[in-house]
Enzyme design. Structure first.
Site, PDB file in Angstrom:
ATOM      1  N   SER A 149     -51.382 -56.726  72.946  1.00  0.00           N
ATOM      2  CA  SER A 149     -50.659 -57.717  72.153  1.00  0.00           C
ATOM      3  C   SER A 149     -51.173 -59.116  72.441  1.00  0.00           C
ATOM      4  CB  SER A 149     -49.161 -57.649  72.486  1.00  0.00           C
ATOM      5  OG  SER A 149     -48.478 -58.770  71.959  1.00  0.00           O
ATOM      6  N   TYR A 182     -41.527 -55.995  75.994  1.00  0.00           N
ATOM      7  CA  TYR A 182     -42.732 -55.562  75.277  1.00  0.00           C
ATOM      8  C   TYR A 182     -43.967 -56.302  75.782  1.00  0.00           C
ATOM      9  CZ  TYR A 182     -46.057 -55.004  71.408  1.00  0.00           C
ATOM     10  OH  TYR A 182     -47.180 -54.747  70.651  1.00  0.00           O
ATOM     11  N   LYS A 186     -47.291 -54.857  77.879  1.00  0.00           N
ATOM     12  CA  LYS A 186     -48.653 -55.009  77.378  1.00  0.00           C
ATOM     13  C   LYS A 186     -49.531 -55.787  78.367  1.00  0.00           C
ATOM     14  CE  LYS A 186     -48.561 -52.905  73.342  1.00  0.00           C
ATOM     15  NZ  LYS A 186     -49.455 -51.778  72.996  1.00  0.00           N
TER      16      LYS A 186
END
Length: 266
Positions: A149, A182, A186
């Protein structure tokens, strides 16, 4: 005549993974693409859709069921791929999930959401990779990719143009767009990529993490909400990932790459 390269893509039936499959299927090169996903009916539906859009493709699409949250599912998928193919030339770890909005909506507890975020995005990807490593090392041109990401680098947190980096108002609880679990998972994936690069260097495996940018996919808040926040076209990102697979970013092996360069290391 050389055989087509075998590409295994996790989470290939939806979002960015689906766009990568479509981009590869449109390539002038012939591939044997293993489209892997949790739901076999949805995987088969995705295959039919891609084939219908480009019936003249020289590539082949095959389904594989795997849920990277569960070891038994990964082992079963490995055994099937080993029996049917004997090798994998490119393993593309695309499967992932952004679960922070579920906790914000009260649908998941904070601990449950954080654990699940790491289990899917980092731990599951690690186990998928290590389980399939014998098939990757059986290739004469092995490539290993991780979809990361753009919010996962420490340097990137200084970019205040991104909604996830903006300071919320004082007080508690906090409100606004935020995906800490999240992006942390990542970030862990980025280091995991570096470890695989280190471990596989002498085996000749080319390893990258690919940052496709903020995309209008169903990840997190959903396509429409992401588009309103300025998310890009996932089809463009799918074509970019194909360029990495096809060798255009070989000079950047071992790094986190994006379409216009390399993501800062810290």
């Amino acid at each position: 005549m050389s055989q087509p390269e075998i590409i295994l893509i996790t989470g290939g039936n939806t979002g960015l993974g689906f766009e990568i499959v479509k981009a590869l299927y449109k390539s002038e090169k012939a591939y044997s693409i293993i489209l892997a996903g949790r739901s076999l009916p949805k995987v088969r539906e995705a295959i039919e859709s891609v084939q219908g859009e480009n019936p003249s493709s020289r590539s082949k699409l095959s389904p594989l069921q795997v849920n990277i949250e569960h070891n038994n599912s990964i082992i079963k998928a490995f055994e099937q791929a080993q029996a049917e193919y004997g090798r994998v030339d490119i393993l593309l770890n695309n499967a992932g999930a952004q679960l922070d909005p579920l906790a914000a909506a009260g649908k998941l507890g904070q601990r449950e959401m954080w654990n699940a975020s790491w289990n899917i995005n980092t731990t599951g990807t690690q186990i998928m990779t290590s389980t399939f490593m014998p098939l990757l090392l059986a290739s004469s041109r092995p490539r290993l990719l991780f979809i990361t990401s753009g919010t996962s680098t420490l340097a990137g947190t200084e970019n205040m143009a991104l909604p996830v980096n903006r300071y919320p108002p004082a007080g508690w609880p906090k409100s606004g767009f935020a995906v800490p679990a999240y992006r942390s998972a990542k970030t862990g994936m980025n280091m995991m990529m570096r470890e695989w690069h280190r471990m596989l260097h002498e085996d000749g495996v080319k390893v990258w993490a690919v940052s496709p940018g903020f995309l209008a996919t169903g990840l997190g808040a959903g396509k429409e909400a992401n588009a309103k926040l300025g998310a890009g076209d996932p089809a463009v990102a799918g074509a970019f990932v194909r360029t990495v697979i096809e060798g255009e970013r070989d000079a950047d092996v071992g790094k986190v790459v994006m379409a216009n360069g390399v993501v800062p290391a810290w």
